[in-house]
Write a protein that holds these residues in place. Structure first.
Motif, mmCIF file in Angstrom:
data_model
loop_
_atom_site.group_PDB
_atom_site.id
_atom_site.type_symbol
_atom_site.label_atom_id
_atom_site.label_comp_id
_atom_site.label_asym_id
_atom_site.label_seq_id
_atom_site.Cartn_x
_atom_site.Cartn_y
_atom_site.Cartn_z
ATOM 1 N N LYS A 141 8.829 2.184 4.802
ATOM 2 C CA LYS A 141 7.926 3.254 4.395
ATOM 3 C C LYS A 141 8.627 4.519 3.931
ATOM 4 O O LYS A 141 8.047 5.587 3.926
ATOM 5 C CB LYS A 141 6.939 3.594 5.518
ATOM 6 C CG LYS A 141 6.145 2.397 5.980
ATOM 7 C CD LYS A 141 4.951 2.824 6.755
ATOM 8 C CE LYS A 141 4.066 1.673 7.072
ATOM 9 N NZ LYS A 141 4.389 0.821 8.141
ATOM 10 N N ASP A 154 1.842 10.942 -3.270
ATOM 11 C CA ASP A 154 1.231 9.966 -2.346
ATOM 12 C C ASP A 154 0.558 8.838 -3.084
ATOM 13 O O ASP A 154 -0.617 8.537 -2.878
ATOM 14 C CB ASP A 154 0.196 10.625 -1.422
ATOM 15 C CG ASP A 154 0.798 11.744 -0.634
ATOM 16 O OD1 ASP A 154 0.105 12.739 -0.397
ATOM 17 O OD2 ASP A 154 1.990 11.615 -0.275
ATOM 18 N N GLN A 197 6.944 5.673 0.727
ATOM 19 C CA GLN A 197 5.665 6.351 0.936
ATOM 20 C C GLN A 197 5.895 7.803 1.342
ATOM 21 O O GLN A 197 5.158 8.694 0.936
ATOM 22 C CB GLN A 197 4.906 5.601 2.029
ATOM 23 C CG GLN A 197 3.525 6.099 2.256
ATOM 24 C CD GLN A 197 2.800 5.213 3.245
ATOM 25 O OE1 GLN A 197 3.185 4.062 3.460
ATOM 26 N NE2 GLN A 197 1.784 5.749 3.853
ATOM 27 N N GLU A 221 1.145 3.108 -0.771
ATOM 28 C CA GLU A 221 0.653 2.797 0.577
ATOM 29 C C GLU A 221 1.317 1.500 1.008
ATOM 30 O O GLU A 221 1.184 0.496 0.318
ATOM 31 C CB GLU A 221 -0.853 2.566 0.565
ATOM 32 C CG GLU A 221 -1.671 3.732 0.107
ATOM 33 C CD GLU A 221 -2.306 4.430 1.296
ATOM 34 O OE1 GLU A 221 -2.501 5.628 1.213
ATOM 35 O OE2 GLU A 221 -2.576 3.741 2.301
#
Lengths: 342, 160
Positions: free
Chosen positions: B78, B87, B81, B90
């Motif tokens: 992650k 953003d 992310q 995901e």
């Protein structure tokens, strides 16, 4: 009956259709040549190498919405492009493409529609009528920029017609006749094209021809960045197409007259020289089209090369330089012809 | 200071003859005539010839797989992310035998600005921005799921 009516009618139809085709492909030629000179490619997608581009343009213009501006004089607005177009196409009836005769079903057919005794005067008169369409088009649009553009354009065309007339007179001193066929035959008798005998007249005619058709570098009245689009700003769709066709037909007309008067019409280069008689194998019509094609290319070449004249510079060139030079040329030619028989 | 060029006044006669015989004008005509040769023309005809972009060009994203066993190289850390300033990414993962296995990965290329921070943040060679820049579609399907990311962008070849 048949000779006087039917054959000219068929000739007129053929010449009109061929001329429309040439006008359409003159737009294509212009886009390609200007593009090549500007190191780019021009239309390439529409047909093979963009050859169907004029057809796409014609279809687009036919389907566009026909706008008549509010407050415009409706009938004159609609009629003005036609006034410009009709003389531009009508003049082709006196231009000789060749002097060869053929017989069709026993009737003699020649490659020009008619040979009027006053051919070149007819041409000048009709090209002056074309100015009306421009003035009326700009005036009836009820808008500032077309009005200014049309007045400037009309003033320019009128002032360069004087110099053009004098350049043509210098040719007439040699040919002794106003008929276009006699002018070409006079070049044959002399053995030289008139451009060689009359270089000053030739250049003045070319410059005035470019100014007459409102082409670069004399295109301030219709320049895209100066006056929106000059006198045809408010025209859209098919009316604009008519103005456009009239402009290109005028270009082809000036090229044809330059080819006929100064470059020998349908004659091959050096027509009387026996050693070059193999050039006679090429028919006269082909020579004529090659010459017209060269002048059209020259028009486009000038457009791609030169910047635009400002309007006061343009009028100054026309009145203060070209007219005295062309009058001087006429006087000089007349003196030489009278006293030295050259 | 010295000037690089000095102004030499030309003689009146030569200027006069140059303007009479239109010498500069003809030189200009010759220049534009010679521009017509095909070697000068560097126009790229777009749908037939695609531009060759640099290797580091940041185009459409792709999730790489290991070439030998076909498994994904992503370790579901992650970091992409976290790194994305908009953003768009995901990442979904599940823990199987103390290892994070990637389950879902969505990437919103509508909002993406192709800055490449996710590619720089990724510790494995999994996330990569390819050289593909023709991303226009007919539907609004800007959210790419894992399968589409692994397949890579589709290039349409034009014949004419």
């Amino acid at each position: 009956m048949v000779e006087y009516f039917l054959i000219p009618a068929v000739q007129i139809l053929i010449i009109f259709l061929v001329l429309l085709l040439f006008v359409a492909y003159a737009t294509y030629l212009e886009r390609k040549v200007v593009a090549f000179m500007q190191v780019r490619l021009g239309p390439m997608r529409v047909g093979p190498y963009g050859l169907l581009q004029p057809i796409a343009d014609a279809v687009k213009l036919m389907f566009k919405e026909d706008i008549v501006p509010a407050g415009a004089d409706k009938w004159i607005f609609m009629f003005a492009p036609v006034i410009t177009m009709i003389p531009a196409f009508t003049v082709f009836s006196v231009i000789p493409f060749s002097d060869s005769h053929t017989t069709v079903f026993g009737y003699p057919v020649h490659l020009y529609i008619t040979d009027v005794n006053v051919g070149i005067l007819f041409v000048l008169a009709l090209s002056s009528i074309g100015v009306f369409g421009i003035i009326l088009g700009g005036w009836s649009s009820n808008s500032k920029y077309p009005l200014l553009g049309s007045l400037r354009s009309a003033a320019q065309m009128v002032s360069y017609e004087v110099a053009m007339g004098f350049a043509i007179v210098s040719v007439l001193i040699y040919s002794r006749s106003l008929s276009m066929i006699d002018i070409v035959n006079a070049q044959k008798d002399m053995g030289w094209w008139f451009a060689v005998i009359q270089p000053i007249g030739f250049f003045i005619y070319l410059i005035c021809g470019v100014a007459e058709t409102n082409r670069a570098p004399f295109d301030l009245p219709e320049a895209e960045s100066e006056l929106v689009a000059g006198f045809h700003t408010e025209y859209s769709g098919f009316r604009f197409a008519i103005y456009f066709m009239a402009e290109y037909a005028n270009m082809i007309l000036i090229s044809s007259i330059a080819a006929t008067l100064f470059w020998g019409g349908w004659l091959s280069p050096f027509p009387n020289v026996k050693a070059l008689s193999f050039l006679q194998v090429v028919p006269g019509v082909v020579w004529f089209f090659l010459k017209v094609f060269f002048f059209m290319y020259l028009y486009i070449w000038l457009r791609a090369t030169l910047p635009r004249f400002r309007y006061d510079q343009l009028m100054r060139v026309g009145w203060k330089y070209l007219i005295p030079i062309s009058i001087g040329n006429v006087i000089l030619t007349a003196v030489l012809r009278l006293y030295f028989r050259t | 200071m010295y000037r690089l060029t000095t102004f030499k006044p030309k003689s009146f006669i030569s200027e006069f003859f140059k303007s009479i015989f239109l010498i500069d004008f003809i030189k200009g005509l010759v220049v534009t005539f010679y521009y017509q040769r095909p070697s000068e023309n560097i126009t790229e005809q777009y749908p037939k010839e695609r531009p060759s972009v640099a290797e580091r060009f940041r185009g459409a994203p792709r999730l790489n797989k290991d070439p030998e066993n076909g498994e994904t190289l992503c370790i579901a850390c992650k970091l992409c992310q976290l790194a994305c300033p908009i953003d768009c990414i995901e990442v979904g993962s599940e823990k199987i035998e103390k290892k994070n296995i990637l389950t879902t990965f969505t990437y919103d290329i509508g909002h993406c600005m192709y800055c490449g921070l996710c590619e720089d943040a990724c510790p494995t060679p999994a996330l990569e921005l390819t050289q593909e820049f023709e991303l226009a579609t007919y539907q609004r399907d800007f959210i790419w799921d894992r399968k589409r990311l692994e397949d890579g962008p589709v290039i349409t070849k034009y014949k004419r």
